[in-house]
Design an enzyme around this catalytic site. Structure first.
Site, PDB file in Angstrom:
ATOM      1  N   HIS A   8       0.900  -1.249   0.066  1.00  0.00           N
ATOM      2  CA  HIS A   8      -0.132  -0.164   0.028  1.00  0.00           C
ATOM      3  C   HIS A   8       0.880   1.194  -0.073  1.00  0.00           C
ATOM      4  O   HIS A   8       1.993   1.227   0.344  1.00  0.00           O
ATOM      5  CB  HIS A   8      -0.975   0.048   1.133  1.00  0.00           C
ATOM      6  CG  HIS A   8      -0.099   0.035   2.537  1.00  0.00           C
ATOM      7  ND1 HIS A   8       0.211   1.138   3.018  1.00  0.00           N
ATOM      8  CD2 HIS A   8       0.191  -1.037   3.418  1.00  0.00           C
ATOM      9  CE1 HIS A   8       1.131   0.966   4.392  1.00  0.00           C
ATOM     10  NE2 HIS A   8       0.640  -0.486   4.385  1.00  0.00           N
ATOM     11  N   HIS A 148       0.269  -5.817   2.362  1.00  0.00           N
ATOM     12  CA  HIS A 148       1.111  -5.066   3.496  1.00  0.00           C
ATOM     13  C   HIS A 148       2.792  -5.456   3.629  1.00  0.00           C
ATOM     14  O   HIS A 148       2.776  -6.660   3.067  1.00  0.00           O
ATOM     15  CB  HIS A 148       0.529  -5.150   4.788  1.00  0.00           C
ATOM     16  CG  HIS A 148      -0.853  -4.659   4.652  1.00  0.00           C
ATOM     17  ND1 HIS A 148      -1.363  -3.468   5.067  1.00  0.00           N
ATOM     18  CD2 HIS A 148      -1.959  -5.481   4.419  1.00  0.00           C
ATOM     19  CE1 HIS A 148      -2.545  -3.473   5.130  1.00  0.00           C
ATOM     20  NE2 HIS A 148      -3.134  -4.644   4.675  1.00  0.00           N
TER      21      HIS A 148
END
Length: 201
Positions: A8, A148
């Protein structure tokens, strides 16, 4: 099949060096800028599917990367970030010395109250690979996974068949960094583990 495994964009907690984990922290303006730059770089890639962590920082990144493609973004709970329990929201510099096993000697890391172990995160990644990636490897040409830092490295541990002691091989993926992996009859092949499309600050 080709996999694009994306971390992200930046959040305020990333910038402030606070542990995020399961905390649902949104992108900041710079994080959105990185996502749009990355989206422009990937605009000609024809993705068959996009899978995302349901946490807002990953899902918003996936939405920007999707652009005007006519495909759904599939949220998958298994792609959530590693949980750090009571350490979430705390500045890394203020954490006790034993926390630093997390990066320096992951095989020795013991999570704090409410946190996940490396084994648990690796199990989630393996389940996602076994039930989503592998079954689609003969049906799709290209898949994007948006998640992530720790989760993406868990996926790469399975790709590279590394143990926990080598969990962080290749280093922490940068915000909006893209790891490119192919999967064919002979197995996984790492094309690029540290691709970024922007100039770092």
């Amino acid at each position: 099949m080709k996999l694009y495994i994306v971390r992200h964009g930046e959040t305020d907690w990333n910038n402030e060096k606070k542990l995020q984990g399961r905390s649902d922290v949104p992108l900041n303006d710079y994080g959105r800028e990185l996502a749009y730059i990355t989206a422009e770089a990937l605009k000609d890639v024809s993705f068959d599917a996009i899978y995302s962590s349901p946490l807002i920082r990953a899902y918003e990144t996936a939405t920007i990367l999707k652009g005007d493609r006519d495909i759904d973004i599939i949220k998958d709970e298994r792609l959530r970030e590693m949980c750090f329990g009571e350490y979430e929201g705390k500045h890394t510099a203020g954490l006790p010395q034993e926390f630093w096993y997390f990066f320096d000697a992951p095989e020795k890391y013991i999570p704090t109250e409410g946190g996940e172990t490396y084994e648990q995160v690796l199990d989630r990644a393996k389940e996602f690979i076994d039930t989503v990636v592998v079954p689609n490897s003969q049906k799709m040409d290209t898949m994007m996974i948006v998640a992530h830092g720790a989760m993406n490295k868990a996926i790469m541990c399975h790709v590279k068949q590394h143990g926990i002691d080598q969990y962080w091989s290749g280093g922490l993926q940068r915000n909006c960094g893209v790891m490119i992996v192919t999967l064919d009859e002979s197995g996984y092949h790492v094309v690029d583990e540290s691709k970024i499309f922007y100039k770092e600050k």
